[in-house]
Structure formats: C-alpha cells, structure tokens
Design a protein around this motif. Structure first.
Motif, mmCIF file in Angstrom:
data_model
loop_
_atom_site.group_PDB
_atom_site.id
_atom_site.type_symbol
_atom_site.label_atom_id
_atom_site.label_comp_id
_atom_site.label_asym_id
_atom_site.label_seq_id
_atom_site.Cartn_x
_atom_site.Cartn_y
_atom_site.Cartn_z
ATOM 1 N N SER A 49 0.859 -1.182 0.000
ATOM 2 C CA SER A 49 0.000 0.000 0.000
ATOM 3 C C SER A 49 0.898 1.236 0.000
ATOM 4 O O SER A 49 2.056 1.167 0.407
ATOM 5 N N ARG A 50 0.319 2.342 -0.444
ATOM 6 C CA ARG A 50 1.055 3.603 -0.331
ATOM 7 C C ARG A 50 1.189 4.023 1.109
ATOM 8 O O ARG A 50 2.051 4.810 1.470
ATOM 9 N N ASN A 51 0.273 3.530 1.906
ATOM 10 C CA ASN A 51 0.068 4.088 3.231
ATOM 11 C C ASN A 51 0.476 3.095 4.330
ATOM 12 O O ASN A 51 -0.247 2.136 4.602
ATOM 13 N N VAL A 76 1.715 2.055 -6.756
ATOM 14 C CA VAL A 76 1.659 1.230 -7.973
ATOM 15 C C VAL A 76 1.788 2.072 -9.251
ATOM 16 O O VAL A 76 2.001 1.524 -10.325
ATOM 17 N N ARG A 77 1.670 3.406 -9.121
ATOM 18 C CA ARG A 77 1.798 4.273 -10.301
ATOM 19 C C ARG A 77 3.255 4.477 -10.710
ATOM 20 O O ARG A 77 3.532 4.967 -11.801
ATOM 21 N N ASP A 78 4.170 4.140 -9.807
ATOM 22 C CA ASP A 78 5.590 4.404 -10.018
ATOM 23 C C ASP A 78 6.251 3.137 -10.565
ATOM 24 O O ASP A 78 6.634 2.240 -9.819
ATOM 25 N N GLY A 105 -8.409 3.362 -6.737
ATOM 26 C CA GLY A 105 -8.884 4.599 -6.122
ATOM 27 C C GLY A 105 -10.002 5.137 -6.982
ATOM 28 O O GLY A 105 -9.981 4.983 -8.203
ATOM 29 N N ASN A 106 -10.989 5.711 -6.371
ATOM 30 C CA ASN A 106 -12.027 6.357 -7.165
ATOM 31 C C ASN A 106 -12.869 7.266 -6.295
ATOM 32 O O ASN A 106 -12.792 7.218 -5.067
ATOM 33 N N PHE A 107 -13.628 8.084 -6.958
ATOM 34 C CA PHE A 107 -14.558 8.994 -6.274
ATOM 35 C C PHE A 107 -15.582 9.406 -7.307
ATOM 36 O O PHE A 107 -15.324 9.353 -8.509
ATOM 37 N N MET A 114 -14.628 16.959 -14.180
ATOM 38 C CA MET A 114 -13.473 16.186 -13.708
ATOM 39 C C MET A 114 -12.173 16.807 -14.213
ATOM 40 O O MET A 114 -12.032 17.063 -15.417
ATOM 41 N N SER A 115 -11.234 17.065 -13.322
ATOM 42 C CA SER A 115 -9.968 17.653 -13.776
ATOM 43 C C SER A 115 -9.125 16.583 -14.463
ATOM 44 O O SER A 115 -9.303 15.376 -14.236
ATOM 45 N N ALA A 116 -8.189 17.073 -15.291
ATOM 46 C CA ALA A 116 -7.299 16.137 -15.995
ATOM 47 C C ALA A 116 -6.529 15.304 -14.987
ATOM 48 O O ALA A 116 -6.299 14.101 -15.185
ATOM 49 N N ASN A 117 -6.167 15.928 -13.895
ATOM 50 C CA ASN A 117 -5.382 15.221 -12.880
ATOM 51 C C ASN A 117 -6.214 14.148 -12.175
ATOM 52 O O ASN A 117 -5.710 13.070 -11.844
ATOM 53 N N ALA A 118 -7.500 14.450 -11.969
ATOM 54 C CA ALA A 118 -8.387 13.456 -11.358
ATOM 55 C C ALA A 118 -8.517 12.239 -12.272
ATOM 56 O O ALA A 118 -8.444 11.095 -11.828
HETATM 57 C C1 HXC Z 1 -13.355 15.492 -7.652
HETATM 58 C C2 HXC Z 1 -11.295 14.768 -6.906
HETATM 59 C C3 HXC Z 1 -11.917 14.107 -5.796
HETATM 60 C C4 HXC Z 1 -13.340 14.193 -5.678
HETATM 61 C C5 HXC Z 1 -9.762 13.801 -5.705
HETATM 62 N N1 HXC Z 1 -9.985 14.533 -6.794
HETATM 63 N N2 HXC Z 1 -10.926 13.518 -5.066
HETATM 64 N N3 HXC Z 1 -12.012 15.441 -7.825
HETATM 65 N N4 HXC Z 1 -14.013 14.881 -6.629
HETATM 66 N N5 HXC Z 1 -13.992 13.602 -4.670
HETATM 67 C C6 HXC Z 1 -8.994 15.046 -7.701
HETATM 68 C C7 HXC Z 1 -8.084 16.018 -6.994
HETATM 69 O O1 HXC Z 1 -8.670 17.293 -6.908
HETATM 70 C C8 HXC Z 1 -6.858 16.000 -7.912
HETATM 71 O O2 HXC Z 1 -7.053 16.776 -9.065
HETATM 72 C C9 HXC Z 1 -6.821 14.555 -8.389
HETATM 73 O O3 HXC Z 1 -8.132 14.006 -8.170
HETATM 74 C C10 HXC Z 1 -5.826 13.740 -7.628
HETATM 75 O O4 HXC Z 1 -6.122 13.871 -6.248
HETATM 76 P P1 HXC Z 1 -5.028 13.624 -5.135
HETATM 77 O O5 HXC Z 1 -5.710 13.638 -3.837
HETATM 78 O O6 HXC Z 1 -3.856 14.498 -5.367
HETATM 79 O O7 HXC Z 1 -4.534 12.186 -5.556
HETATM 80 P P2 HXC Z 1 -3.983 11.059 -4.675
HETATM 81 O O8 HXC Z 1 -3.443 11.512 -3.380
HETATM 82 O O9 HXC Z 1 -3.076 10.293 -5.528
HETATM 83 O O10 HXC Z 1 -5.284 10.193 -4.332
HETATM 84 C C11 HXC Z 1 -5.815 9.297 -5.232
HETATM 85 C C12 HXC Z 1 -7.330 9.308 -5.105
HETATM 86 C C13 HXC Z 1 -7.749 8.994 -3.670
HETATM 87 C C14 HXC Z 1 -7.892 8.265 -6.060
HETATM 88 C C15 HXC Z 1 -7.823 10.673 -5.480
HETATM 89 O O11 HXC Z 1 -9.139 9.045 -3.553
HETATM 90 C C16 HXC Z 1 -7.250 7.685 -3.190
HETATM 91 O O12 HXC Z 1 -6.063 7.484 -2.957
HETATM 92 N N6 HXC Z 1 -8.123 6.718 -3.010
HETATM 93 C C17 HXC Z 1 -7.714 5.389 -2.575
HETATM 94 C C18 HXC Z 1 -8.763 4.794 -1.754
HETATM 95 C C19 HXC Z 1 -10.046 4.647 -2.504
HETATM 96 O O13 HXC Z 1 -10.436 5.437 -3.335
HETATM 97 N N7 HXC Z 1 -10.744 3.644 -2.173
HETATM 98 C C20 HXC Z 1 -12.016 3.394 -2.784
HETATM 99 C C21 HXC Z 1 -11.972 2.035 -3.194
HETATM 100 S S1 HXC Z 1 -13.597 1.514 -3.368
HETATM 101 P P3 HXC Z 1 -6.526 18.320 -9.165
HETATM 102 O O14 HXC Z 1 -6.904 18.715 -10.546
HETATM 103 O O15 HXC Z 1 -7.222 19.078 -8.103
HETATM 104 O O16 HXC Z 1 -5.028 18.242 -8.951
HETATM 105 C C22 HXC Z 1 -13.681 0.883 -4.872
HETATM 106 C C23 HXC Z 1 -15.003 0.272 -5.216
HETATM 107 C C24 HXC Z 1 -15.659 0.983 -6.325
HETATM 108 O O17 HXC Z 1 -12.778 0.920 -5.616
HETATM 109 C C25 HXC Z 1 -17.126 0.879 -6.266
HETATM 110 C C26 HXC Z 1 -17.794 2.175 -6.510
HETATM 111 C C27 HXC Z 1 -19.226 2.197 -6.095
#
Ligand code: HXC
Length: 278
Positions: A49-51, A76-78, A105-107, A114-118
């Motif tokens: 994990s990253r964490n 895993v991105r690296d 990861g997702n949201f 959605m930003s390009a980075n997202a």
């Molecule tokens: C809009 C968002 C956002 C949100 C992040 N971003 N959260 N945009 N709405 N809720 C954008 C940020 O603004 C940023 O863009 C870009 O995404 C990257 O965000 P960071 O926080 O810098 O990235 P990072 O630290 O690498 O985090 C990755 C992550 C985070 C995916 C954004 O959520 C994560 O690490 N998640 C891991 C845990 C997880 O998601 N678990 C869920 C698993 S459940 P900008 O442009 O601002 O730079 C699963 C089941 C799916 O997978 C089933 C679904 C129903």
C-alpha cells in the motif's frame, strides 16, 4: 442486514503452503479480505500500500493469529518503484507465486467537471498500476516456471456508471489487459484472470457513497440505504463481503483453476444482470 461469512472453510488447509502472495491495496477492504484468506490457507502474504498506516494494523492482525505476513510501501503508479519493490520481495522470499492487483482509487465526480489530474490519478492507480505490477512480477514467475495473477475489476462498466467515467474506463482496460496478458504469458505458465465484484460495502465504498449528493451523509445511514438497495436490486438480496471475493481469488489462484486463464469471474449476487428497479 448482515453479510454472512461462509461458516466453514471452502478450501483445504495448507492449500498455499510455501507460496508467496503479493496483494496490492492489501491493508484494507477487499485486498485485506483476500490476504486474510490466502494467509489462512498457508501463503505468506505481502501486503502493499502507499500508506504504512494501512499496513501496520493489517499485518499485526494477521500475525496475531499466527499468519505469515509482511508489509511493503509501494505506489503502484511508479513503474520503477514497483520494479524495485518486486525485486526486493523476490530476493527476500525467493519467489512470488500469486499477485493480486487490487489497489484502486475512485470517487464520484461529474465528467464535465473532472480535472485532468483526477482522470489521470484513477487511470494510473487502477489501470497503469495493474500493468506495472504484472510486468514486474512476470520475470520472477517465468523463471520459476509459472504463477498466477488475479486482477480485481468491477461490473459497473458493463452498463456504464454515471459519475465514474475514470474508474469505469480503467476497469474496462483491466478486463482487456487480463485477456491480453493471459494470451501473452500462457506459454510461461502464468495464468491471468480477473474477479469482478458487485457492491462490497467496505469502509472506502461507504464513505464514497455517503459523499454522493442526495445520499445520507453519515456512514450508518449509508449502510441502511445500501441494505435497502441490496433487497431491491440484488437477486441474492444482500451486499457482498470481502470473503465472497477472496473465495474466488483463492479458487483462481489454486490448482482448481489450472485450466482457467483470461477469465473474468463476476461475483455480484446477480446484480448486473438484473434490470435496475429505479
Ligand atoms: C473530484 C477529486 C476528488 C473528488 C480527488 N480529486 N478527489 N475530484 N471529486 N472527490 C482530484 C483532486 O482534486 C486532484 O485533481 C486529483 O483528483 C488527484 O487527487 P489527489 O488527492 O492528489 O490524488 P492522490 O493523493 O493520488 O489520491 C488518489 C485518489 C484517492 C484516487 C484521489 O481518492 C485515493 O487514494 N483513493 C484510494 C482509496 C479509494 O479510493 N478507495 C475506494 C476504493 S472503493 P486536481 O486537478 O485538483 O489536482 C472501490 C469500489 C468501487 O474501488 C465501487 C464504486 C461504487
């Protein structure tokens, strides 16, 4: 509504004795459920994990019941970092028999904003991460005569899932990658399969659900809303558990799966087949 665990082990004890399983995103949720079962069946599990804060309690929990578990901090991105980390696991343990590409990861976010980075962030974790980890373990598996890779996909891209363009695109890519790598690496004895879970209410999913506009904003109410959903929308009338997914991963990684490669096994209580009641 509870999601019962199977009362007795489905697989024989010692099924994975002497084997090493690397599970990305193994500290929490489905990944931890998979690691728990593989360890229960004898594997040494390396949770990545990253964490580190996700890894420590998970490894501790496994060791406290006598399982063999270690942690690995890894993004895993690296691609280079993944190669180095996999090399260190192979050097330490002398083998990697099973890779479970679970890190994701997702949201929820509207596509128009959605930003390009997202977009990149989710594609890179889910899809590129699956490729980088698979590519890194391949020579270790090949040199030992084979191995098994199991990717965690999803079912939401079979129909489309609004507000999840990044994740559905990434998981569709994972399905394609599963089939392609299965064909490329079969000659090395490496089987590549995927499991597509339906809704599994892990803490991560509950939080994402609770953050949706129009949904209850606390996790307890989110749980109740999910149970209502399960009764209405899942033919088998319950949400899934990490153990439901782990059982399929273990099956695919076991000798029972010896003639299975390139398969995507749906484990979802029949959810995606059913027309939505809404
Ligand atoms: C809009 C968002 C956002 C949100 C992040 N971003 N959260 N945009 N709405 N809720 C954008 C940020 O603004 C940023 O863009 C870009 O995404 C990257 O965000 P960071 O926080 O810098 O990235 P990072 O630290 O690498 O985090 C990755 C992550 C985070 C995916 C954004 O959520 C994560 O690490 N998640 C891991 C845990 C997880 O998601 N678990 C869920 C698993 S459940 P900008 O442009 O601002 O730079 C699963 C089941 C799916 O997978 C089933 C679904 C129903």
């Amino acid at each position: 509504m509870t999601t019962p665990q199977p009362p007795v082990p489905v697989f024989r004890p010692g099924l994975f004795d002497g084997q090493l399983a690397l599970v990305t995103g193994g500290g929490t949720g489905i990944g931890f459920g998979v690691a728990q079962l593989l360890a229960e069946l004898g594997a040494t599990v390396v949770l990545a994990s990253r964490n580190q804060a996700h890894l420590d309690p998970a490894v501790e929990q496994l060791r406290s019941v006598g399982r063999k578990a270690a942690s690995l901090v890894l993004d895993v991105r690296d691609a280079d970092g993944v190669k180095a980390a996999v090399r260190s696991v192979a050097d330490t343990h002398g083998r990697i028999d099973v890779l479970v590409n679970n890190a994701a990861g997702n949201f929820y976010v509207p596509s128009e904003s959605m930003s390009a980075n997202a977009w990149r962030s989710v594609l890179e974790i889910d899809l590129s991460g699956t490729f980088f980890c698979s590519q890194a373990v391949m020579p270790v598996m090949r040199d030992r005569g084979g191995g098994r890779i199991v990717n965690i996909s999803m079912t939401l891209h079979y129909r489309g899932w609004p507000l999840m363009a990044h994740a559905t695109a990434a998981k569709a890519g994972i399905d394609a990658l599963t089939r392609t790598l299965a064909l490329e690496w079969a000659r090395h004895g490496i089987r590549v399969n995927a499991v597509a879970p339906g809704p599994i209410p892990t803490e991560g999913v509950k939080k994402a659900f609770a953050a949706l506009p129009g949904q209850p904003h606390d996790v307890f109410s989110a749980e109740r809303a999910m149970d209502d959903y399960a009764r209405r929308a899942i033919p088998l009338a319950r949400m899934g558990s990490p153990r439901d997914i782990a059982n399929m991963v273990a099956f695919l990684a076991s000798p029972a799966g010896d003639w299975i490669t390139g398969a995507i096994m749906v484990v979802d209580g029949g959810e995606w087949l059913q027309k939505s009641p809404n």
